[in-house]
Design an enzyme around this catalytic site. Structure first.
Site, PDB file in Angstrom:
ATOM      1  N   LYS A 215       0.828  -1.210   0.000  1.00 54.13           N
ATOM      2  CA  LYS A 215       0.000   0.000   0.000  1.00 54.13           C
ATOM      3  C   LYS A 215       0.867   1.267   0.000  1.00 54.13           C
ATOM      4  CE  LYS A 215      -3.308   2.863   0.420  1.00 54.13           C
ATOM      5  NZ  LYS A 215      -4.299   3.073  -0.619  1.00 54.13           N
ATOM      6  N   CYS A 269      -3.728  10.765   0.844  1.00 51.67           N
ATOM      7  CA  CYS A 269      -2.965   9.516   0.780  1.00 51.67           C
ATOM      8  C   CYS A 269      -1.580   9.739   0.198  1.00 51.67           C
ATOM      9  CB  CYS A 269      -3.726   8.523  -0.071  1.00 51.67           C
ATOM     10  SG  CYS A 269      -5.428   8.370   0.468  1.00 51.67           S
TER      11      CYS A 269
END
Ligand code: SAJ
Length: 432
Positions: A215, A269
Site C-alpha cells: 500500500k 494519501c
C-alpha cells in the site's frame, strides 16, 4: 455479488472507505453493522443517508438500510468478520499515528470469539497488523493468536489495503485486484475467502508485512513520479520550453510514461503515505523523501510565480480557477489549489476571485481575506489575470477567443494555445 447471508460483518470506521465497503457487503446479503465513534454519523447512516460525497453511495446506503442489511452503532457487537477502516494520520514530526487503529482494536477485542476473522484496511506502517495482534494477545489471553512462525490461532488476522480512487470508490471496490496479507498463510486464506464473495478483481495473498508495504509503495510510486513531472515543469519553465508538449512527446516512447505537473500533490494519501516509509527507514528512503519535498516545494513555487504575474498587472482583478484537490470532484481537503489560492488571497485580498463550480461557499482558509467566489462567465468578463490551479473539464472547454486578452499562469497545461499578452513575459507557461 452474493455474500453469505448468515455472516455477520462489523465495519469499524464509517468514513470514505468503511461506509462504501459496509454498504457493498450489505448489498451482497450479509448482516452488516457499521461502527463509528460519531453519534452524528451513526444517526445519519441509520436514517438511510450519507455524510460523505461519493458517486452512487447515497442510493446504495438508502437501499441496504431500508432492507435491514446495514445498520450503524456506536458499539462493537460480536460478529464473524471485523473490518477496521479508521484513519492513520501523520503527526507533526511526520511519524505515523496508529492510535485510531489500536483504539479500534481495543473495542473489537472483547467481542472476539474463536473462528472470527479480523481484517485491517487502514493505510499502516509496516508491523501494524502484528502490533494489533499483540494487543489482542494482551487483552484476550483466553484466545490463541496466530504467529508469524505459522502457528495457527483461534482467530485469523489479516491486512488488506484499500486502493480505490475517490469518485470511483464503488466501482473500484469490486473491480480492483486486492492484496491480502495474513499473519499466517491460514489467516490470509480465511480473509481471501471473505473478499472473494464481493471482489471481482483478483485477490492475491501474501504476508501482512508485505501487504502493508504494498500500500505504501503504491502511493509513493505515484508521488515520486509526480515529483519528476513537477521538477521537469520548473526546469522547462526556466528554459522557455512547454513542459506539457515535452511530456506528450516523450510519452510516445513505448517505455516512458511521465505524469502531469501541477501546483503540488493533494488528497489524504499520496502526500502522506510516503512519510510512513521515510519514518520506517530515514537513512535509505532518500528518493521518497526528496519527492515529497519537491512536490510540497512546487506549491511554494507556484505561489511565487503567480505573484510575479499578478504584480505585473496591478490594475487587474485575478481569477484563480479551481480549488479541488483534483479535477471534477468537490473534495477540497488537503488541496494544493486551496493552499495557493489562500496564500494569494491573503496577499492580494479583494483582487482575488475564486472560480470553483463544485463549491457552494469558500473553504475557511479564505475567511477574512476579502476574496470572493465568482462564476466562470463573470470571471471571463471581469478578470484580466487567470491562475489555473485545477483542470476541471469546465475550464478546459473555454475557447481561446474568450480568453485571448488574459494574462495566464497555467499550472495544469489546459490552455496550451494561450497567446502571450506582452512580450516581456517571464519564460515558460506564463503566457502574458
Ligand atoms: N496529480 C498530479 N499529477 C498527476 C496525477 C495526480 O499532480 O499526473 C495530483 C492530483 O492533482 C492530486 C494528487 O496528485 O492533487 C493525488 O491524486 P490522484 O488521483 O493521483 O490520487 P488520489 O489521492 O485520489 O488516490 C490515490 C490512489 N493511489 C494511486 O493511484 C497509487 C488511489 O488508488 C488510492 O486508493 C488512494 O490514493 C488512497 O486512498 O490511498
Amino acid at each position: 455479488m452474493p455474500v453469505d447471508s448468515n455472516q455477520k460483518v462489523s465495519v469499524i470506521g464509517l468514513g470514505y472507505i468503511g461506509l462504501p465497503t459496509a454498504a457493498l457487503i450489505a448489498r451482497g446479503g450479509a448482516q452488516v453493522v457499521g461502527v463509528d465513534v460519531s453519534a452524528h454519523v451513526v444517526e445519519t447512516v441509520n436514517s438511510g443517508r450519507v455524510h460523505i460525497e461519493e458517486v452512487d453511495l447515497d442510493g446504495l446506503v438508502q437501499g441496504v438500510v431500508s432492507r435491514g442489511n446495514l445498520r450503524a452503532s456506536l458499539e462493537v457487537e460480536p460478529s464473524d468478520v471485523f473490518i477496521i477502516a479508521v484513519p492513520t494520520p501523520v503527526a507533526e514530526d511526520r511519524a505515523p499515528d496508529i492510535s485510531y487503529i489500536l483504539k479500534a482494536a481495543r473495542t473489537v477485542a472483547p467481542a472476539l470469539k474463536a473462528g472470527d476473522v479480523v481484517i485491517l484496511e487502514s493505510t499502516s506502517p509496516v508491523g501494524t497488523t502484528e502490533a494489533m495482534r499483540d494487543l489482542f494477545t494482551q487483552l484476550r489471553p483466553d484466545l490463541k493468536m496466530p504467529m508469524q512462525n505459522g502457528a495457527a490461532g483461534d482467530i485469523a488476522i489479516a491486512y488488506c489495503p484499500e486502493r480505490v480512487l475517490p469518485g470511483r470508490i464503488l466501482v473500484e471496490l469490486i473491480d480492483n485486484d486486492r492484496c491480502i496479507g495474513g499473519i499466517t498463510p491460514r489467516c490470509a486464506r480465511k480473509a481471501l475467502a471473505f473478499y472473494r464473495q464481493f471482489v471481482r478483481g483478483q485477490c492475491i495473498t501474501t504476508t501482512a508485512r508485505a501487504a502493508e508495504m504494498v500500500k505504501l509503495v503504491e502511493n509513493s510510486f505515484r508521488d515520486v513520479n509526480i515529483a519528476f513531472a513537477n521538477e521537469l515543469s520548473v526546469i522547462a519553465e526556466r528554459m522557455d520550453i512547454d513542459v506539457w508538449e515535452v511530456i506528450r512527446l516523450a510519452n510516445r516512447h513505448p517505455r516512458v510514461n511521465i505524469l502531469q505537473p501541477g501546483p503540488g500533490v493533494g488528497g489524504h494519501c499520496i502526500a502522506v503515505d510516503p512519510w510512513f516509509i521515510v519514518h520506517g527507514d530515514p537513512e535509505n528512503a532518500r528518493l521518497i523523501r526528496t519527492a515529497r519535498e519537491v512536490n510540497d516545494g512546487k506549491t511554494d513555487y507556484v505561489v511565487a510565480r503567480a505573484s510575479d504575474l499578478i504584480d505585473e498587472f496591478p490594475g487587474e482583478t485575478v481569477a484563480c480557477l479551481g480549488l479541488a484537490f483534483k479535477p471534477n470532484i468537490d473534495d477540497f481537503r488537503e488541496s494544493p489549489a486551496v493552499k495557493v489560492a489562500a496564500r494569494l488571497a491573503r496577499r492580494y485580498g479583494r483582487r482575488i476571485r475564486l472560480v470553483e463550480p463544485y463549491a457552494q461557499a469558500l473553504p475557511m482558509e479564505f475567511a477574512g481575506t476579502g476574496a470572493e467566489l465568482m462564476d466562470l462567465d463573470t470571471a471571463l468578463e471581469q478578470c484580466g489575470v487567470f491562475v489555473i490551479l485545477v483542470d476541471h473539464d469546465m475550464f478546459k472547454s473555454v475557447p481561446v477567443d474568450e480568453r485571448a486578452d488574459k494574462a495566464v499562469y497555467d499550472t495544469r497545461g489546459i490552455w496550451s494555445d494561450q497567446p502571450r499578452r506582452i512580450s516581456a513575459a517571464p519564460a515558460g507557461r506564463i503566457a502574458v
